[in-house]
Write an enzyme that holds these catalytic residues in place. Structure first.
Site, PDB file in Angstrom:
ATOM      1  N   ASP A   1       0.903  -1.366  -0.099  1.00  0.00           N
ATOM      2  CA  ASP A   1      -0.093   0.047  -0.065  1.00  0.00           C
ATOM      3  C   ASP A   1       0.946   1.348   0.090  1.00  0.00           C
ATOM      4  O   ASP A   1       0.698   2.147  -0.704  1.00  0.00           O
ATOM      5  CB  ASP A   1      -1.002  -0.009   1.063  1.00  0.00           C
TER       6      ASP A   1
ATOM      7  N   ASP B   1       7.033   3.875   3.342  1.00  0.00           N
ATOM      8  CA  ASP B   1       7.443   4.636   4.350  1.00  0.00           C
ATOM      9  C   ASP B   1       8.870   4.574   4.714  1.00  0.00           C
ATOM     10  O   ASP B   1       9.821   5.155   4.016  1.00  0.00           O
ATOM     11  CB  ASP B   1       6.434   4.418   5.806  1.00  0.00           C
TER      12      ASP B   1
ATOM     13  N   ASP C   1      -5.093   1.371   7.008  1.00  0.00           N
ATOM     14  CA  ASP C   1      -5.909   1.584   8.209  1.00  0.00           C
ATOM     15  C   ASP C   1      -5.184   2.422   9.544  1.00  0.00           C
ATOM     16  O   ASP C   1      -4.193   2.713   9.270  1.00  0.00           O
ATOM     17  CB  ASP C   1      -6.140   0.189   9.090  1.00  0.00           C
TER      18      ASP C   1
HETATM   19  P1  5GP Z   1       7.679   0.929   6.242  1.00  0.00           P
HETATM   20  O1  5GP Z   1       7.944  -0.356   6.704  1.00  0.00           O
HETATM   21  O2  5GP Z   1       7.744   1.273   4.795  1.00  0.00           O
HETATM   22  O3  5GP Z   1       7.862   1.995   7.415  1.00  0.00           O
HETATM   23  O4  5GP Z   1       5.989   0.786   6.318  1.00  0.00           O
HETATM   24  C1  5GP Z   1       5.312   0.128   5.476  1.00  0.00           C
HETATM   25  C2  5GP Z   1       3.838  -0.045   6.268  1.00  0.00           C
HETATM   26  O5  5GP Z   1       3.482   0.676   7.188  1.00  0.00           O
HETATM   27  C3  5GP Z   1       2.729   0.059   5.078  1.00  0.00           C
HETATM   28  O6  5GP Z   1       2.540  -1.234   4.467  1.00  0.00           O
HETATM   29  C4  5GP Z   1       1.669   0.388   6.061  1.00  0.00           C
HETATM   30  O7  5GP Z   1       0.911  -0.640   6.377  1.00  0.00           O
HETATM   31  C5  5GP Z   1       2.182   1.102   7.041  1.00  0.00           C
HETATM   32  N1  5GP Z   1       2.094   2.698   6.937  1.00  0.00           N
HETATM   33  C6  5GP Z   1       3.156   3.357   6.708  1.00  0.00           C
HETATM   34  N2  5GP Z   1       2.520   4.536   6.655  1.00  0.00           N
HETATM   35  C7  5GP Z   1       1.437   4.964   6.731  1.00  0.00           C
HETATM   36  C8  5GP Z   1       0.405   5.806   6.971  1.00  0.00           C
HETATM   37  O8  5GP Z   1       0.596   6.836   6.530  1.00  0.00           O
HETATM   38  N3  5GP Z   1      -1.053   5.374   6.962  1.00  0.00           N
HETATM   39  C9  5GP Z   1      -1.222   4.058   7.346  1.00  0.00           C
HETATM   40  N4  5GP Z   1      -2.396   3.603   7.771  1.00  0.00           N
HETATM   41  N5  5GP Z   1      -0.305   2.942   7.348  1.00  0.00           N
HETATM   42  C10 5GP Z   1       0.907   3.391   7.121  1.00  0.00           C
HETATM   43 MG    MG Z   2       0.665  -2.519   5.503  1.00  0.00          MG
END
Ligand code: 5GP
Ligand code: MG
Length: 182
Positions: A98, A101, A158
């Site tokens: 999705d 980040d 979510d």
């Molecule tokens: P990362 O491992 O890249 O930090 O995070 C990825 C996961 O964190 C995504 O698959 C998602 O589930 C969650 N995530 C990161 N940013 C957001 C955000 O702004 N809103 C939501 N709902 N989930 C996020």
């Molecule tokens: Mg996720």
């Protein structure tokens, strides 16, 4: 539910037109390849359904359940909820998530696939990419939209399992974040 949204970033019609473009690109890139799409649940379930119905290729689908987030901050490590993954030996894998980040989720999944799967290639596709300095040198190959560094929900995303069914992507109000905080 709608009252908890500070502002809408992308309405459904905007998302779907962008998916048309992404699907067109993916269809031409994988036209003569054995493709397996691995989608990262739960956040990408609506994205996956809308995107893949626009890709008229004989592809296979596997879904992985992982979690990295608790509340609105990445925990910096991800948990796999299943032990086995589909046989993608010799196949081309496209990961769907999705949102990119910190990049830790995508990196961990790519590493696991690269070491365990025998895939012919591994690429990634995200609906959203946050403009942040990522903790890890990772980027996605297909990106829907670049968004500011704010916490967004809807269209599958979510906050503590709520808001996934909103048909648009919106920024969650601070007061809603505090109210649901556990
Ligand atoms: P990362 O491992 O890249 O930090 O995070 C990825 C996961 O964190 C995504 O698959 C998602 O589930 C969650 N995530 C990161 N940013 C957001 C955000 O702004 N809103 C939501 N709902 N989930 C996020
Ligand atoms: Mg996720």
């Amino acid at each position: 539910m709608v009252a908890d949204i500070a502002r809408v970033l992308y309405h459904e019609s905007t998302i779907l037109s962008r998916l048309d473009e992404m699907a067109h690109q993916i269809t031409s890139d994988y036209a003569d390849k054995e493709l397996t799409v691995v989608s990262i649940l739960n956040g990408s379930f609506i994205f996956m359904a809308d995107l893949l119905r626009r890709v008229p290729l004989p592809l296979q689908i596997d879904s992985w359940s992982v979690s990295s987030y608790h509340g609105t901050k990445s925990r910096g490590q991800i948990q796999f909820r299943q032990q086995t993954i589909a046989d993608v030996r010799g196949r081309h894998v496209l990961l769907l998530d999705d949102i990119l980040d910190s990049g830790l989720t995508l990196r961990a999944i790519q590493e696991r696939l690269a070491t365990e799967s025998g895939a012919a290639s591994i690429r990634s596709c995200v609906l959203l990419r946050k403009s942040v300095t990522r903790e890890t040198a990772i980027d996605a190959d297909y990106i829907g939209f670049d968004i500011p560094n704010e916490f967004v929900v809807g269209y599958g995303l979510d906050y503590n399992e709520q808001y996934r069914n909103l048909p648009y992507i919106g920024v969650l109000k601070e007061e809603a974040i505090r109210r649901h905080a556990r």
